[in-house]
Scaffold this motif. Sequence first.
Motif, short mmCIF file in Angstrom:
data_model
loop_
_atom_site.label_atom_id
_atom_site.label_comp_id
_atom_site.label_asym_id
_atom_site.label_seq_id
_atom_site.Cartn_x
_atom_site.Cartn_y
_atom_site.Cartn_z
N GLN A 1 0.84 -1.19 0.00
CA GLN A 1 0.00 0.00 0.00
C GLN A 1 0.88 1.25 0.00
O GLN A 1 1.77 1.38 0.83
CB GLN A 1 -0.90 0.01 1.25
CG GLN A 1 -1.93 -1.10 1.29
CD GLN A 1 -2.92 -0.99 0.16
OE1 GLN A 1 -3.44 0.09 -0.10
NE2 GLN A 1 -3.19 -2.10 -0.50
N ASP A 2 0.64 2.12 -0.97
CA ASP A 2 1.40 3.37 -1.02
C ASP A 2 0.63 4.40 -0.22
O ASP A 2 -0.21 5.11 -0.75
CB ASP A 2 1.58 3.83 -2.47
CG ASP A 2 2.44 5.08 -2.55
OD1 ASP A 2 3.05 5.44 -1.53
OD2 ASP A 2 2.49 5.69 -3.62
N ASP A 3 0.88 4.44 1.09
CA ASP A 3 0.15 5.35 1.96
C ASP A 3 1.02 6.50 2.45
O ASP A 3 0.72 7.11 3.47
CB ASP A 3 -0.46 4.60 3.14
CG ASP A 3 0.60 3.84 3.93
OD1 ASP A 3 1.79 3.89 3.52
OD2 ASP A 3 0.24 3.22 4.96
N LEU A 4 2.16 6.80 1.72
CA LEU A 4 3.01 7.93 2.13
C LEU A 4 2.31 9.24 1.79
O LEU A 4 1.58 9.34 0.79
CB LEU A 4 4.35 7.87 1.40
CG LEU A 4 5.27 6.69 1.74
CD1 LEU A 4 6.54 6.76 0.90
CD2 LEU A 4 5.61 6.68 3.22
N PRO A 5 2.50 10.27 2.60
CA PRO A 5 1.94 11.59 2.28
C PRO A 5 2.46 12.09 0.93
O PRO A 5 3.62 11.85 0.58
CB PRO A 5 2.43 12.47 3.43
CG PRO A 5 2.78 11.54 4.53
CD PRO A 5 3.24 10.28 3.88
N HIS A 6 1.63 12.77 0.20
CA HIS A 6 2.01 13.35 -1.09
C HIS A 6 2.29 14.85 -0.90
O HIS A 6 1.39 15.60 -0.51
CB HIS A 6 0.90 13.14 -2.12
CG HIS A 6 0.69 11.71 -2.48
ND1 HIS A 6 -0.37 11.26 -3.25
CD2 HIS A 6 1.40 10.59 -2.18
CE1 HIS A 6 -0.29 9.95 -3.39
NE2 HIS A 6 0.78 9.53 -2.75
N VAL A 7 3.51 15.25 -1.20
CA VAL A 7 3.92 16.65 -1.01
C VAL A 7 4.29 17.23 -2.36
O VAL A 7 5.07 16.64 -3.12
CB VAL A 7 5.12 16.77 -0.04
CG1 VAL A 7 5.55 18.22 0.11
CG2 VAL A 7 4.76 16.17 1.32
N VAL A 8 3.74 18.41 -2.68
CA VAL A 8 4.07 19.13 -3.92
C VAL A 8 4.74 20.45 -3.54
O VAL A 8 4.18 21.23 -2.75
CB VAL A 8 2.81 19.40 -4.77
CG1 VAL A 8 3.18 20.22 -6.00
CG2 VAL A 8 2.16 18.09 -5.18
#
Length: 511
Positions: free
Chosen positions: A428-435
């Motif tokens: 599961q790719d549950d890392l926070p997404h930061v832009v």
Amino acid sequence: PTVLLVVGIQEIHVDQEMISKISAAGQLMQCSASLDVLLLVDGSYSIGKGSFERSKLFAGKLCDALDIHPDRVRVGMVQFSSTPHLEFPLDSYLTKQEVKERIKRIVFRGGSTETSRALKYILRKGFPGGRNSTVPEVLIIISDGKSQGSTTMPAMQMKERHITVFAVGIKFPRWEELHVLASEPTEQHVLFAGNADDAANGLYSTLTGSVCSATAPGCKVESHPCERRTLETVKELAGNYVCWKGSKQPNAVRPSLCPFYSWKRVLIKHPSRCFRTVCPDPCDSQPCQNEGTCVPEGLDKYHCLCPVGYGGDIHCAPKLSLKCSVDLLFLMDSSAGVTLEGFLRYKAFLKRFLQAVMGRDSPLNVGVAQYDNNVRIPIEVGQHKDTFGLMKSIDALNFSGGGTLTGRALQYIAQHGFRSTPVFADAQDDLPHVVVLLTDSKSQDLVADAAKYARDQDLFLIGVGSSFMRAELTKVTGNPKQTIVYSDPQDLFNRIPELQRKICSVDNPEG
């Protein structure tokens, strides 16, 4: 090779790196031994007051190369011109500072250059205040070598007494006479006062082989080709002119050609060898990482001047690290509004930031997108697993120009920026997404709705731009604490630690 020019009078034919090593060693070496050193300084009119002051300055510098102490090196001084004059004996001043202060107070006397008389004075009186030949005796003559009498005989008697004689040229020295005065081998005992560090190195290099303590580990005496010059006045035939000469016939003269001479000053060259001590530079091994600059401190110490974002240790290791696990996408403005210069600055900033926060073995979940009228993702998030490959891809990014449609870019990234491809089917790719948005140009479309849409997709937005972009960037991020502004181009690079903190505040955006 390049050459070391010392007022055009002495050249050592070595490269620039060797010049630096000779000078550095000259500043650091100290002769430590039981030794009596007598300075015999020319104070005649041929030297002049200005060169006499330079001789004093050189004598003071020379003291730095001597371990002056009652039980080790003692120093005295005699000034000579028409007659020799004892300035201070060897037992008067027993610390380095006292000797240097006394040398500063010596006054130029003037007179003719009676070098021979000065040498006979020392032969007759010995070293004033010395230890009566129970320790090695060193005579350092500082002169232009233009004696008004022959120095051959007293110079020979000096050598017979086993007195080590150094002849140091000042002003435009007559090297032939200095070679007569100096001990054998003359190449190692003739120096030039125009460069104090070089001369101190030469003195130390010669004494190391006889009386001084051994050189520091790794240091060695090397021979280099060198050339010394002196300024001489020469007679030169300029031409002939008609003149009248007498005749054997009474009351008669006859025309003739008479030579006409002129006098000019020329530099005469004297090829030689110069012996100097060189030591391994502590910066030779290039210990500073990440483009840090190595600054030597003595023979075995150094410190590194580290770029912003580095300095985690003395070798400029990254001092920052992403202590949080995130998927990170940089959205770079590539429109005409930021200009090519601004785009290249953002590339440099991006590389500097990633070098600072990413260790060599760190897992990289970093991507880069560009936008103008359109949006491209040339580096997908997680595409590169090593820093080197990521840097090469960033280098390959090209400026495109075009309009500044920041709103469209944010909406596109929200939909396509983080298409996850798990390594394992059940991962599961549950890392926070930061832009991180990098822009220095006002958007030509609406950003508020697009930014809200991106935030509703659980994207954590950080805006980076110049100070006049503050209001728009705050609209994008939805929180002024997620906005970073800089005052000038260089200040952008000072914001690296702040950006690192804001990325890792994703779990606590209000902090």
